[in-house]
Design a protein around this motif. Structure first.
Motif, PDB file in Angstrom:
ATOM      1  N   UNK A 489      17.062  28.514  11.978  1.00  7.35           N
ATOM      2  CA  UNK A 489      16.852  29.381  13.234  1.00  7.35           C
ATOM      3  C   UNK A 489      17.220  28.747  14.483  1.00  7.35           C
ATOM      4  N   UNK A 490      16.835  27.331  14.631  1.00  9.40           N
ATOM      5  CA  UNK A 490      17.354  26.734  16.028  1.00  9.40           C
ATOM      6  C   UNK A 490      18.839  26.802  16.015  1.00  9.40           C
ATOM      7  N   UNK A 491      19.403  26.525  14.957  1.00 12.10           N
ATOM      8  CA  UNK A 491      20.945  26.516  15.233  1.00 12.10           C
ATOM      9  C   UNK A 491      21.397  27.799  15.485  1.00 12.10           C
ATOM     10  N   UNK A 492      20.919  28.744  14.914  1.00 13.09           N
ATOM     11  CA  UNK A 492      21.580  30.097  15.114  1.00 13.09           C
ATOM     12  C   UNK A 492      21.208  30.444  16.415  1.00 13.09           C
ATOM     13  N   UNK A 493      20.102  30.199  16.976  1.00  8.26           N
ATOM     14  CA  UNK A 493      19.715  30.659  18.459  1.00  8.26           C
ATOM     15  C   UNK A 493      20.477  29.685  19.468  1.00  8.26           C
ATOM     16  N   UNK A 522      20.266  13.575  10.954  1.00  7.15           N
ATOM     17  CA  UNK A 522      20.980  12.186  10.255  1.00  7.15           C
ATOM     18  C   UNK A 522      19.951  11.204   9.631  1.00  7.15           C
ATOM     19  N   UNK A 523      19.061  10.992  10.856  1.00  9.10           N
ATOM     20  CA  UNK A 523      18.034   9.920  10.445  1.00  9.10           C
ATOM     21  C   UNK A 523      17.219   9.994   9.198  1.00  9.10           C
ATOM     22  N   UNK A 524      16.920  11.175   8.951  1.00  5.98           N
ATOM     23  CA  UNK A 524      16.157  11.772   7.779  1.00  5.98           C
ATOM     24  C   UNK A 524      17.021  11.913   6.626  1.00  5.98           C
ATOM     25  N   UNK A 525      18.332  11.792   6.833  1.00  5.98           N
ATOM     26  CA  UNK A 525      19.191  12.043   5.733  1.00  5.98           C
ATOM     27  C   UNK A 525      19.282  13.540   5.287  1.00  5.98           C
ATOM     28  N   UNK A 526      19.187  14.500   6.276  1.00  6.92           N
ATOM     29  CA  UNK A 526      19.367  16.009   5.850  1.00  6.92           C
ATOM     30  C   UNK A 526      20.655  16.212   6.016  1.00  6.92           C
ATOM     31  N   UNK A 527      21.570  16.001   5.044  1.00  7.49           N
ATOM     32  CA  UNK A 527      22.876  16.039   5.409  1.00  7.49           C
ATOM     33  C   UNK A 527      23.204  17.733   5.773  1.00  7.49           C
ATOM     34  N   UNK A 528      22.795  18.511   5.128  1.00 12.95           N
ATOM     35  CA  UNK A 528      23.390  19.943   5.254  1.00 12.95           C
ATOM     36  C   UNK A 528      23.146  20.293   6.898  1.00 12.95           C
ATOM     37  N   UNK A 529      21.665  20.277   7.170  1.00 13.36           N
ATOM     38  CA  UNK A 529      21.403  20.402   8.539  1.00 13.36           C
ATOM     39  C   UNK A 529      22.285  19.629   9.639  1.00 13.36           C
ATOM     40  N   UNK A 530      22.294  18.459   9.214  1.00 14.65           N
ATOM     41  CA  UNK A 530      23.144  17.506  10.296  1.00 14.65           C
ATOM     42  C   UNK A 530      24.517  18.224  10.474  1.00 14.65           C
ATOM     43  N   UNK A 557      30.177  26.529   3.639  1.00 11.98           N
ATOM     44  CA  UNK A 557      29.203  25.840   2.721  1.00 11.98           C
ATOM     45  C   UNK A 557      27.901  25.942   3.225  1.00 11.98           C
ATOM     46  N   UNK A 558      27.544  25.874   4.503  1.00 12.76           N
ATOM     47  CA  UNK A 558      26.127  25.809   4.954  1.00 12.76           C
ATOM     48  C   UNK A 558      25.517  27.162   5.147  1.00 12.76           C
ATOM     49  N   UNK A 559      26.285  28.152   5.584  1.00 14.09           N
ATOM     50  CA  UNK A 559      25.687  29.448   5.725  1.00 14.09           C
ATOM     51  C   UNK A 559      26.676  30.270   4.652  1.00 14.09           C
ATOM     52  N   UNK A 560      26.162  30.332   3.473  1.00 12.73           N
ATOM     53  CA  UNK A 560      27.147  30.751   2.422  1.00 12.73           C
ATOM     54  C   UNK A 560      27.930  32.216   2.871  1.00 12.73           C
ATOM     55  N   UNK A 561      26.807  32.913   3.328  1.00 10.29           N
ATOM     56  CA  UNK A 561      27.314  34.192   3.874  1.00 10.29           C
ATOM     57  C   UNK A 561      26.805  34.526   5.366  1.00 10.29           C
TER      58      UNK A 561
END
Length: 1648
Positions: A489-493, A522-530, A557-561
């Motif tokens: 949501x954050x990213x979209x907004x 990145x610090x949390x190792x959440x690759x997709x969101x990073x 890849x992140x938002x497949x559609x």
């Protein structure tokens, strides 16, 4: 009582008094009750309302006596006053109520404070539904409880339980009171279960119930659709409800988990697009209040999102904000509720573009400043400044006085939502990062204290490490869940806002939020969101719709559609719009294979780029794989901005060659240096990354670079060098741990170096070489000298570069080598083989400049670094130097490299001992290794010791150069090879010489011989450029000839000077044969230069010419029996007049070996076989080279004079050694060779240099040599044993053959030779085919003759000479010139022949007489007779120009011959065959008369008559006719015969003369006749003289008679007129006087 009067004045006074009393706290509980009742009455009478309120307040606040009923009554009183008509009273009452409520609760708090020390047994209220169960509560608490309970009742529009007497009540006021209690006294509810119960049971259901109109209401939905008309939401209540909810959530979340879930879901619902604007605004404000409390959000996440069947509340809040913001853009904010009913999901057009975009624009033109705003697809929303960051100060939630919903200014909701997002992000990240930091420090402390208990900062108890990790795992799960829930949501907004933002500050905030999120992920190792956040920033940095695959694929890849669901609604990921009203700051070219026009960068792009740099710089460690995205984007930006890499990889502003279209505004121009600086700093900071992150960075750069390489294939466009430059920069700053990244780094750069695009490769090489140089100069720990592995690792890529064909790369490589040598040369150590390998890898076809540079490196190595490199590398140096010699690009390099080899050999020589030691050590180590592995040690020339192998390699290299196609190289290499072997050969082990001879020298000779014999005979026009080639070198064949000469001479010299070393080798005889074979083939080559040189070498190995002095000084005596010096016979011969003493005498050599007692042996080559091998070779050379050609054409090869001379000169010395076995056969062979050699003609162009002028009688050196050879032989025979003397005749034959040359020069096969006088030596046509000229053989023949005479004088009596009829042969030979006499080519010849004949006969005749009986000389006499005859009565006519003196001299020679006859032959007539004597007499007879020549002139006639000769003949004739006792009648008969003939003839002549004289009268007679008559007259006088001298008894009477009979005839002649005749006549007549004596008496002469 006073108040009871209801009199206003009194009442006022009374109230004042009461208040004063109360303030002094003198009121008892009962009094208080009374006061309240009194006040109540006043209130009912509406008197002094304000005073009443005041009194109540004082009463309640000054003491705590009022309780229970009294209290409730007082409170009701205030409420009642609140609802009066009077506004002032109303407001005052409201305030009082608020204060009273507060007081009640404050009392309870105070009471709790008092009692908190008393430990109570709390009674659990279990499911107690009785609301009045307050028995456990203390008095104040009870009041509070009752009050709060009734407030709830009132708001719910129910009757109160405790506040009896309430008449009316508004919900808004009730809600406000509830909110204030909840807000001010949360601890009351949290500490007391009764109150908690109220919250749960009363407040929450109440709130939910009151919310219902808002929930059901749909803006713009038709009334008909629902059965009952829906109650419209009422702003004041709604707003107050939200406030209550906020408080509930904030303060009592822990109690009301489920209820809060409902409240939060409601809040989210209120944001829907179909709710009224004001509702959405207050909802956003409420949400904002939550967003600034991260801990609260965390609890939500833990309580809902992380529970299995619970609503994902936290996620919904964030998504709701997102869709809210989107809906604001999509739905025009015109406040007309009905026009746009389409929802975000199905509105694909992106909102009606008809929305008034001008509302709020302050005119973009005219340079007017624009309000900060968001603008998206025509929707323009201003940004209002609402609050300070991090505090949620609401506007509409505070509008407690408004009844109607306010109008919301445009952009307000958006601004609040925007701040919500920002605060949310800030809150979450700060909280999580703070906790993370805490955890990390803790874990560090735990690890440091080696799992000793660590004190956690939150709890004061000790935990074990495992506990802590558990806690950490839990926390981490929460953090991850929070991030996972909100990032989409954050990213979209944020992306949408970023795209829409037109304000720099807003943009900055959005980017900051994205950056912090990315870093957190990145610090949390959440690759997709990073990656998603980074992608968003990257996209923001690039121009819209920029084709950058990395980003597009990642996003896909992140938002497949590109859309995902929020609350079941389909919200589109709005793609960036391109029509943003941004200031364009740069125009550049896109980085693509096919550039499609230009692209523009706006200031926002640059802003994003800075954020990106910031991200990479500060959070590089957590980027991991997203380095790809970051770097790819930066690369494109750098390209568009036209930054180009400079030294060290830093990017500097520089215009792209292809981009004339690049335009930069000044704003950007000032920014560029900053950007490039940050870029560099970014990579500098890579030194602080951990190894894994660093690898991510390197991998990303490599794959970027691969893309750039792909793009640059097949076109010559400027490639993107960003990645390569940055790889270099990264490598340089990470030198301290270069090992971990060296392989991937250099491996990739090597690929770059092979790229077809030159600019790309050039940079690849630049980067690689810079890294290598930096790596070598870097101060590693441990230093490189102790870390050989690292050093080799660093140098390896340098070697790998050799596999690349591009010359520009190789040039870089070599320049790098040169710099490394200059800076690190001393410390290369084990790296030498690599470095040398690089130089050696340069191939011939790689261009001159490359070879030149490589060679420079080599020169540097040889001049400076030989002592510092390991000795094992010396062989490589030799190989490399040799390989440069073979390069044919540049002659000077080849020649210089040969010079280097010479320097290297000198170095070996000087440092021999050290090198040898080190090599032996190394060898031993290798041998050991090889044995351990069970393999055979394999190196060239193996059995030889390692140091010798080094030499052998050097020799072998030079040997290869000796057969180079270029003559200059061959020459130089040959000289060097032989000088080296000569100068330093003594260092070699004795056994190694075997290899030198066979593997080096003979191998070389074979190759040279082969090359020479197959060389091209074509003429080479010129040596390249304008160099003229001398005609003696103008064909390949001639050039090879020179090489052959040099090589053969060199080998021969070594054989000669090193014989003491070679002879003890087992196969010396075999080697000797091979060498002789080479000499032979060279000598027989059809090239004068080679053949002559071959003979010189032959002479040298036979030690005929003294070899050069040995400069070698072996330190140890060689293991050879050193022979003593020997003299090769002092031969004083014309050609070789000095004694041959070897200057390199063994004596000298012995003197150098003190104390060695040489055992005495004979000469060095005493081995007869060796000498005989030499003789056979000599014979083969001689016979082959002098054999006349069968055919003769212009190209016939004829050996030159110097060659033949040298050949013959070898014989005498050779003979000295083989004389003991020299047989007749050998002599025969020699003879043939000598004869053929002398017969060889010379070419007319050479003749002036060899031949003397015709008049000089000089021998050519060849002829001298031939005579010398024979001389040596005859001397040897002379002192030799008897059996050798049978060779004399053969020698005579040989010499006599030469004598014949004087009259008939020898033929050389079929060759036509001209006599020298008429061979035209034409100087103009130098290259016309040579004409062959026969030599002037006269001097040679004459010298030979002298030798014959000389020899004969010595050997006349030798049996062999007698037996072999040598004398006869001599005479026979001499007969030729004698018979020719004047016809001889040279006059000297016959004169010499005569004198020789006389000498020979003077010795030979006595011998002949001695052997008369044996008949060995029988055949000689006739030969001699003929010789005399031919000479004395020659058929040749003297030349016309013969002077008188000459003639007389010649006559005297004839006389001498006659004298010889008279002294040596006739006296011994009885020992001599009769025929011979007869022949002699006849001859004398002939001579005495028939001697006149008919060609004389008158003046000379008297001389030309050969009077002396005739006289001599007469005298001899007469002497022998009369003087001797006649032994045989025959003899007497001969002499008488002779006389009578003579006299008869005289008579006839005279008669004829008289006749003619008479007839002629006055005419003189012919000259001839006169001469004849004169001669006859003279003869007569001579005869008479002779007769007188003779013994009388020897004269026959008959003779006298004939003499006297002449007298009358003589007398008759007197009449003649000729004076000459007269004088002759006188002389003839005078002797007759002796006959005039008186006649004697007759005597019988019968005794005769």
């Amino acid at each position: 009582m006073g108040c009871g009067t209801k009199e206003p004045k009194i009442t006022q006074l009374c109230l004042a008094a009461i208040q004063r009393l109360m303030s002094h706290e003198v009121v008892s509980e009962t009094a208080a009750g009374n006061i309240i009742n009194m006040l109540w009455q006043l209130m009912e009478n509406s008197l002094e309302e304000l005073k009443l309120l005041q009194t109540v307040l004082v009463l309640l606040t000054t003491n705590t006596v009022v309780h229970d009923e009294a209290l409730s009554k007082a409170i009701v009183l205030c409420f009642r006053l609140h609802f009066t008509k009077d506004n002032i009273t109303n407001n005052t009452a409201a305030a009082t109520v608020r204060q009273v409520v507060t007081v009640v609760f404050e009392r309870m708090v105070a009471e709790d404070e008092r009692h908190k020390d008393v430990v109570e047994q709390p009674v659990l209220v279990q499911g107690n539904s009785n609301r009045r169960s307050v028995s456990t509560l203390k008095p104040c608490a009870k009041d509070a409880y009752m009050l709060f309970q009734d407030l709830c009742q009132l708001v719910n529009a129910d009757a109160p339980y405790w506040l009896v007497g309430m008449t009316e009540m508004t919900r808004t006021f009730g809600l406000e009171l509830l909110e204030s209690v909840l807000n001010d006294f949360p601890q009351v509810f949290l500490q007391h279960q009764e109150f908690s119960f109220l919250l749960k049971e009363r407040v929450c259901p109440l709130v939910i119930k009151l919310f219902s109109p808002n929930i059901k209401f749909r803006q713009g939905s038709c009334t008909s659709s629902s059965p009952a008309p829906v109650e419209k939401p009422y702003f004041p209540i709604c707003m107050r409800l939200l406030r209550v909810v906020s408080v509930l959530i904030k303060q009592f979340y822990s109690l009301l988990v489920t209820e809060c879930e409902i409240f939060l879901s409601l809040l989210v619902k209120f944001l829907d697009a179909d709710k009224p604007q004001w509702l959405r605004a207050v909802a956003v404000e409420s949400i904002h209040r939550l967003c600034v409390q991260p801990q609260l959000l965390r609890s939500f996440c833990q309580s809902y999102d992380m529970k299995q069947h619970s609503t994902k509340v936290f996620r919904d809040i964030v998504n709701a904000l997102g869709s809210f913001i989107q809906s604001l853009f999509l739905v025009p904010t015109t406040g007309i509720p009905s026009t746009t009913t389409n929802q975000a999901g199905n509105n694909n057009s992106g909102g009606p573009t008809s929305a008034p975009a001008n509302s709020g624009m302050l005119g973009l033109g005219g340079g007017v400043t624009v309000l900060p705003a968001f603008e998206y697809r025509g929707t323009w929303i201003p940004i209002l400044t609402i609050t300070v960051q991090g505090s949620a100060k609401a506007t509409y939630l505070e509008m407690l006085d408004k009844v109607e919903p306010p109008t919301i200014p445009e952009g307000y909701a958006m601004s609040v939502a925007f701040h919500c997002l920002l605060d949310l992000v800030r809150g979450i990240t700060t909280m999580i990062e703070g906790e993370l930091g805490q955890v990390e420090t803790e874990s560090q402390t735990t690890t440091e204290t080696a799992s000793s208990p660590a004190q956690s900062s939150e709890q004061q108890d000790f935990q074990s490490v495992s506990d802590q990790t558990d806690k950490e795992t839990v926390s981490r799960a929460v953090w991850e869940e929070m991030v996972n829930a909100c990032w989409c949501g954050l990213l979209a907004a944020l992306s949408l806002l970023l795209d829409a933002s037109t304000d720099e500050a807003a943009t900055e905030n959005i980017l900051k939020a994205e950056l912090t999120m990315a870093a957190l992920c990145g610090r949390l190792g959440l690759v997709t969101s990073r990656d998603a956040f980074i992608t968003a920033i990257c996209k923001g940095s690039l121009p819209p719709h920029y084709a950058l695959t990395v980003l597009n694929t990642t996003t896909a890849a992140t938002f497949s559609s590109k859309s995902y669901s929020i609350q079941g609604q389909n919200v589109q990921m709005i793609s960036p719009s391109s029509e943003s009203h941004q200031q364009v700051v740069a125009v550049g070219q896109p980085l693509a294979v096919q550039p499609q026009g230009t692209v523009m960068l706006t200031s926002k792009n640059i802003q994003c780029m800075r954020t990106l740099l910031n991200l990479a710089h500060c959070h590089g460690a957590v980027l991991g794989t997203s380095w790809q995205l970051v770097l790819a984007t930066l690369q494109h930006l750098v390209w568009i901005l036209g930054l180009k890499p400079g030294s060290g990889g830093a990017l500097k502003p520089g215009r792209a060659v292809e981009g004339p279209s690049t335009v930069l505004t000044t704003a950007v121009m000032t920014d560029l240096p900053v950007i490039s600086n940050i870029l560099s700093r970014l990579f500098e900071s890579s030194q602080y990354l951990d190894d894994v992150s660093l690898h991510h960075l390197i991998n990303a750069l490599c794959s970027l670079s691969l893309e750039a390489m792909d793009m640059a294939y097949g076109n010559n466009k400027e490639p993107s060098l960003f990645a390569v430059a940055k790889l270099l920069e990264t490598g340089l700053v990470n030198m301290h741990r270069i090992e971990i990244l060296w392989r991937p780094l250099t491996g990739h750069l090597l690929e770059v170096c092979q790229h077809p695009n030159s600019r790309m490769r050039e940079w690849g090489a630049e980067a690689l070489t810079s890294l290598i140089k930096a790596g070598l100069t870097f101060n590693h720990d441990p230093p490189l000298s102790q870390n050989q592995r690292l050093q080799l690792l660093l140098l390896n890529p340098l070697k790998e570069l050799s596999n690349i064909i591009h010359p520009d790369i190789r040039l870089k490589q070599l320049e790098c080598v040169l710099q490394i040598l200059q800076s690190q040369g001393d410390s290369l150590g084990p790296g030498w083989p690599l470095v040398l390998g690089v130089m050696g890898a340069i191939r011939n076809d790689q261009g001159e400049s490359l070879i030149r540079t490589a060679f420079q490196c080599l020169q540097l190595v040889v001049t400076d670094f030989l002592p510092t490199m390991p000795c094992t590398c010396l062989q490589i140096v030799v190989d490399v130097a040799g390989s440069f010699g073979l390069h044919n690009q540049e002659l000077n390099i080849s020649l210089t490299s040969i010079g280097l080899l010479w320097n290297i050999s000198d170095y070996f020589f000087q440092r021999g001992e050290t090198i040898e030691k080190e090599l032996n050590r190394e060898e031993a180590a290798q041998q050991k290794q090889a044995e351990e592995k069970g393999v055979v040690l394999n190196r060239p020339f193996h059995p030889a010791p390692p140091f010798d192998c080094l030499w052998l390699c050097l020799y072998a290299k030079l040997g290869e150069l000796c057969v180079d196609p270029r003559p200059a190289v061959r020459k130089s290499a040959g000289q060097t090879l032989f000088s080296t072997i000569g100068a330093h050969g003594t260092l070699l082990q004795h056994s190694t010489w075997h290899t030198v001879i066979w593997k080096v020298l003979f191998h070389l000779l074979d190759r040279v011989r082969e090359a020479s014999t197959t060389a091209d005979k074509e003429k080479i026009e010129s040596g390249g450029g304008n160099i003229l080639i001398h005609h003696s070198r103008d064909t390949a064949e001639k050039q090879w000839a020179e090489t052959w000469v040099l090589t053969l001479a060199g080998v021969a010299r070594i054989f000669n000077t090193r014989r003491y070393l070679l002879q003890p080798l087992g196969d010396f005889p075999k080697a000797w044969d091979v060498l002789l074979d080479h000499i032979q083939s060279a000598a027989l080559s059809k090239n004068n230069e080679v053949s002559l040189a071959a003979l010189k070498s032959f002479q040298e190995i036979l030690q005929i010419v003294s070899p050069m002095r040995d400069s070698d000084k072996p330190e140890t005596p060689p293991a050879v029996n050193v022979p003593v010096p020997v003299l090769i016979g002092p031969m004083s011969t014309p050609g070789l007049s000095r004694p041959f003493i070897r200057t390199d005498s063994i004596g000298e050599r012995l003197a150098r070996y003190p104390g060695s007692e040489p055992s005495i042996i004979t000469d060095e080559i005493e081995d007869l076989n060796l000498w005989w091998a030499a003789w056979n070779t000599w014979y083969r050379i001689g016979s082959e080279s002098t054999k006349p050609p069968l055919t003769c054409d212009k190209l016939t090869f004829i050996p030159s004079q110097p060659f033949l001379t040298a050949l013959i000169q070898i014989f005498p010395a050779l003979y000295q050694h083989i004389k003991t076995g020299f047989s007749m056969d050998d002599l025969q062979k020699l003879g043939i060779i000598l004869h053929s050699a002398v017969s060889v003609p010379i070419s007319s162009d050479a003749s002036p240099f060899i031949l003397p002028s015709y008049t000089e009688a000089v021998l050519t050196s060849l002829q001298e040599a031939v005579l010398t050879a024979l001389d040596v032989l005859q001397k040897a025979i002379c002192i030799g044993p008897e059996n050798m003397q049978i060779m004399y005749p053969a020698i005579f034959d040989q010499l006599l053959a030469f004598v014949e040359f004087s009259c008939k020069p020898p033929q050389y096969g079929q060759l036509e030779t001209k006599h020298i006088a008429n061979a035209k030596y034409n100087q103009i046509q130098l290259f016309a085919p040579a004409e062959w000229v026969a030599l002037n053989y006269v001097p040679f023949a004459e010298r030979s003759l002298e030798v014959v005479v000389d020899l004969y004088q010595k050997t006349a009596c030798h049996k062999a000479v007698v037996n072999e009829k040598v004398l006869q042969n001599v005479i026979k030979t001499l007969r030729i010139p004698l018979s020719l006499k004047y016809a001889c080519p040279s006059e000297t010849t016959w004169k010499l022949a005569v004198s020789s004949l006389l000498k020979v006969l003077s010795i030979g005749l006595p011998v002949a007489r001695q052997h008369a009986s044996s008949g060995k000389f029988d055949s000689m006499w006739p030969e001699l007779a003929s010789t005399f005859e031919d000479f004395l009565f020659t058929k040749s006519i003297p030349p016309d120009n013969l002077s008188i003196q000459e003639f007389q001299r010649n006559e005297s020679i004839d006389v001498e011959v006659v004298q010889l006859i008279s002294t040596e032959i006739l006296p011994y007539a009885n020992f001599i065959p009769k025929d011979f004597v007869g022949q002699i007499m006849t001859m004398l007879n002939k001579g005495s008369i028939h001697s006149q020549s008919s060609s004389f002139t008158e003046a000379e006639i008297d001389i030309r008559m050969r009077e002396e000769f005739s006289k001599m003949c007469f005298e001899t004739l007469l002497q022998f006719s009369f003087s001797n006792k006649v032994t045989t009648p025959q003899e007497g008969y001969i002499s008488r015969m002779a006389l009578s003939v003579l006299l008869k003839r005289s008579q006839d002549v005279l008669h004829r003369y008289i006749e003619d004289e008479r007839l002629s009268g006055k005419c003189p007679l012919p000259r001839q006749q006169v001469t004849e008559i004169i001669f006859v007259l003279k003869a007569v006088s001579t005869l008479i003289d002779s007769l007188k001298k003779t013994q009388p008894e020897n004269v026959d009477g008959n003779t006298w008679a004939q003499v006297i009979a002449l007298y009358p005839t003589l007398v008759e002649c007197i009449t003649c007129s000729s004076p000459e005749i007269c004088s002759a006549l006188k002389e003839a007549l005078v002797p007759f006087k002796d006959f005039m004596h008186p006649p004697a008496s007759k005597v019988q002469n019968g005794e005769s």
